[in-house]
Write an enzyme that holds these catalytic residues in place. Structure first.
Site, short mmCIF file in Angstrom:
data_model
loop_
_atom_site.label_atom_id
_atom_site.label_comp_id
_atom_site.label_asym_id
_atom_site.label_seq_id
_atom_site.Cartn_x
_atom_site.Cartn_y
_atom_site.Cartn_z
N ILE A 18 0.84 -1.21 0.00
CA ILE A 18 0.00 0.00 0.00
C ILE A 18 0.87 1.26 0.00
CG2 ILE A 18 -1.70 1.31 1.33
CD1 ILE A 18 -2.56 -1.39 2.63
N ASP A 37 12.01 3.46 4.53
CA ASP A 37 11.70 2.04 4.76
C ASP A 37 12.89 1.36 5.43
OD1 ASP A 37 9.33 0.16 3.25
OD2 ASP A 37 11.05 -0.92 4.10
N SER A 145 -6.58 0.18 10.65
CA SER A 145 -7.06 -1.07 10.04
C SER A 145 -8.48 -1.31 10.53
CB SER A 145 -6.17 -2.24 10.48
OG SER A 145 -6.79 -3.47 10.17
N TYR A 158 -2.68 -6.59 17.49
CA TYR A 158 -2.82 -5.75 16.29
C TYR A 158 -4.08 -4.87 16.41
CZ TYR A 158 -3.17 -4.64 11.27
OH TYR A 158 -3.25 -4.01 10.06
N LYS A 162 -4.08 -0.83 16.59
CA LYS A 162 -4.71 0.01 15.56
C LYS A 162 -5.83 0.87 16.17
CE LYS A 162 -2.35 -1.07 11.80
NZ LYS A 162 -1.34 -0.14 11.27
N ILE A 191 -6.39 -6.01 1.86
CA ILE A 191 -5.82 -5.45 0.63
C ILE A 191 -4.76 -6.42 0.14
CG2 ILE A 191 -4.50 -3.51 -0.34
CD1 ILE A 191 -7.35 -2.71 0.47
N THR A 193 -1.67 -7.43 -0.73
CA THR A 193 -0.27 -6.99 -0.67
C THR A 193 0.60 -8.20 -0.34
OG1 THR A 193 -0.39 -6.58 1.69
CG2 THR A 193 -0.92 -4.71 0.26
N1 NAD Z 1 -2.53 -5.36 3.51
C1 NAD Z 1 -3.63 -5.30 4.23
O1 NAD Z 1 -4.58 -6.05 4.00
C2 NAD Z 1 -3.77 -4.27 5.33
C3 NAD Z 1 -5.01 -4.13 5.95
C4 NAD Z 1 -5.15 -3.20 6.98
C5 NAD Z 1 -4.08 -2.41 7.35
N2 NAD Z 1 -2.87 -2.57 6.72
C6 NAD Z 1 -1.76 -1.73 7.17
O2 NAD Z 1 -1.05 -1.17 6.08
C7 NAD Z 1 0.31 -0.98 6.45
C8 NAD Z 1 1.27 -1.65 5.49
O3 NAD Z 1 0.78 -2.87 5.12
P1 NAD Z 1 1.16 -3.55 3.74
O4 NAD Z 1 0.20 -4.66 3.58
O5 NAD Z 1 1.29 -2.53 2.65
O6 NAD Z 1 2.60 -4.17 4.15
P2 NAD Z 1 3.88 -4.59 3.31
O7 NAD Z 1 4.52 -5.68 4.06
O8 NAD Z 1 3.55 -4.82 1.86
O9 NAD Z 1 4.79 -3.28 3.43
C9 NAD Z 1 5.29 -2.87 4.65
C10 NAD Z 1 6.58 -2.08 4.43
O10 NAD Z 1 7.01 -1.57 5.69
C11 NAD Z 1 8.40 -1.80 5.85
N3 NAD Z 1 8.72 -1.85 7.27
C12 NAD Z 1 8.47 -2.86 8.14
N4 NAD Z 1 8.91 -2.53 9.37
C13 NAD Z 1 9.45 -1.28 9.28
C14 NAD Z 1 10.06 -0.39 10.22
N5 NAD Z 1 10.23 -0.72 11.49
N6 NAD Z 1 10.48 0.82 9.77
C15 NAD Z 1 10.33 1.17 8.47
N7 NAD Z 1 9.77 0.36 7.54
C16 NAD Z 1 9.32 -0.85 7.95
C17 NAD Z 1 8.67 -3.09 5.09
O11 NAD Z 1 10.04 -3.19 4.73
C18 NAD Z 1 7.74 -2.95 3.89
O12 NAD Z 1 8.36 -2.29 2.81
C19 NAD Z 1 0.44 -1.51 7.88
O13 NAD Z 1 0.28 -0.44 8.80
C20 NAD Z 1 -0.71 -2.48 7.97
O14 NAD Z 1 -1.11 -2.72 9.31
C21 NAD Z 1 -2.69 -3.49 5.73
#
Ligand code: NAD
Length: 269
Positions: A18, A37, A145, A158, A162, A191, A193
């Site tokens: 995302i 990142d 979330s 989690y 959130k 989502i 991902t």
């Molecule tokens: N994918 C989903 O379905 C979903 C749903 C609800 C909420 N979210 C939220 O969206 C956000 C990202 O999710 P995503 O699915 O895109 O994840 P993702 O794993 O695709 O991307 C996460 C990114 O964060 C980086 N990262 C991890 N720990 C880190 C740190 N300590 N410092 C800096 N960077 C760091 C990782 O290297 C990665 O590039 C999160 O907050 C997650 O809780 C995702």
């Protein structure tokens, strides 16, 4: 095009999923974007893809759990692009194999989850606020979330984290609105991902899909569009809110499914 012209945006966790979709869309809308990142090489690559497509972006290393690291990221962004207008505190998550129900929760995972979601958001906002105020105002976007909106059988850490992000969003909005700093949260549902694919088996993803009002799982761009809106001046009167983007997963009551079975003629629906 141009909805974020002349704005500078920082996004943590922007190298993947995302976060990358949001960084790319913000750049398409004219923003100069700093992708922070933990995976530095991935951040630099992500920024490279945006630059190749004609946008302005740089990738930098950050550990969003550490205040000094996030201060360096934000200060670096201001040094590079001259100001800060948008701060996306996007890093978050938990390990679903350790983040279970209350009695089986791994306490080390609870502490890590609070750091990764709550502390990272707080220090991100703290680092950004002086610059946003100096710019005459700005927008903080926190990633929450649907897990933070109601109870569930798994991922208590989690969901709790959130929920704290959502309440913190209201506190920031309340405390800095007078300086024209807005603060809102996006609450994504499922989502598609890398994180979702790695953490959930296919049948769990299908179960979520079947409970959405819309019959599909969202893409990262679905959240990115909401984040661009919250970053832009189109949302200038919107603060302290949670924009839930979940295909309608949270739009219905827990008994809706049972009630569907009671419909006189299911063929009509
Ligand atoms: N994918 C989903 O379905 C979903 C749903 C609800 C909420 N979210 C939220 O969206 C956000 C990202 O999710 P995503 O699915 O895109 O994840 P993702 O794993 O695709 O991307 C996460 C990114 O964060 C980086 N990262 C991890 N720990 C880190 C740190 N300590 N410092 C800096 N960077 C760091 C990782 O290297 C990665 O590039 C999160 O907050 C997650 O809780 C995702």
């Amino acid at each position: 095009m141009g909805r974020l012209q002349d704005k500078v945006a920082v996004i943590t966790g922007g190298a993947s999923g995302i976060g990358f979709a949001a960084a790319r869309l913000m750049a398409t809308e004219g923003a100069s974007v700093v992708i922070g990142d933990l995976a530095e090489e991935a951040a630099v690559d992500a920024a490279g893809k945006i630059t190749e497509a004609g946008g302005q972006a740089v990738g930098m290393a950050v550990n969003a759990m550490e205040e000094a690291s996030i201060v360096a990221l934000v200060d670096g962004a201001v040094e590079r692009f001259g100001a800060l207008h948008v701060m996306c505190n996007h890093v978050g998550g938990s390990n679903p194999r350790k983040d279970l129900d209350l009695l089986r929760l791994d306490m080390a995972e609870f502490d890590r989850t609070m750091q990764l979601n709550v502390r990272s958001t707080l220090v991100g906002a703290r680092a950004a606020l002086p610059h946003l105020i100096a710019a005459g105002g700005g927008s903080i976007i926190n990633t929450a979330s649907v897990g933070g909106l109601s109870g569930d059988f798994l991922q208590v850490a989690y969901g709790t984290a959130k929920a704290a992000v959502i309440r913190m969003t209201q506190y920031i909005a309340t405390q800095y609105g007078a300086q024209y700093v807005r603060c809102n949260a996006v609450a994504p549902g499922a989502i598609m991902t890398p994180a979702l694919r790695d953490n959930l088996p296919a049948e769990a993803i299908e179960s979520i899909r079947s409970h959405n009002a819309l019959p599909f799982i969202g893409d990262p761009e679905d959240i990115a569009h909401a984040m661009v809106f919250l970053a832009s001046d189109e949302s200038r009167y919107l603060t302290g809110q949670v924009l839930t983007v979940d295909g309608g997963m949270s739009s219905h009551s827990s008994i809706a499914e049972d009630r569907r079975a009671l419909l006189p003629d299911p063929a009509k629906n």
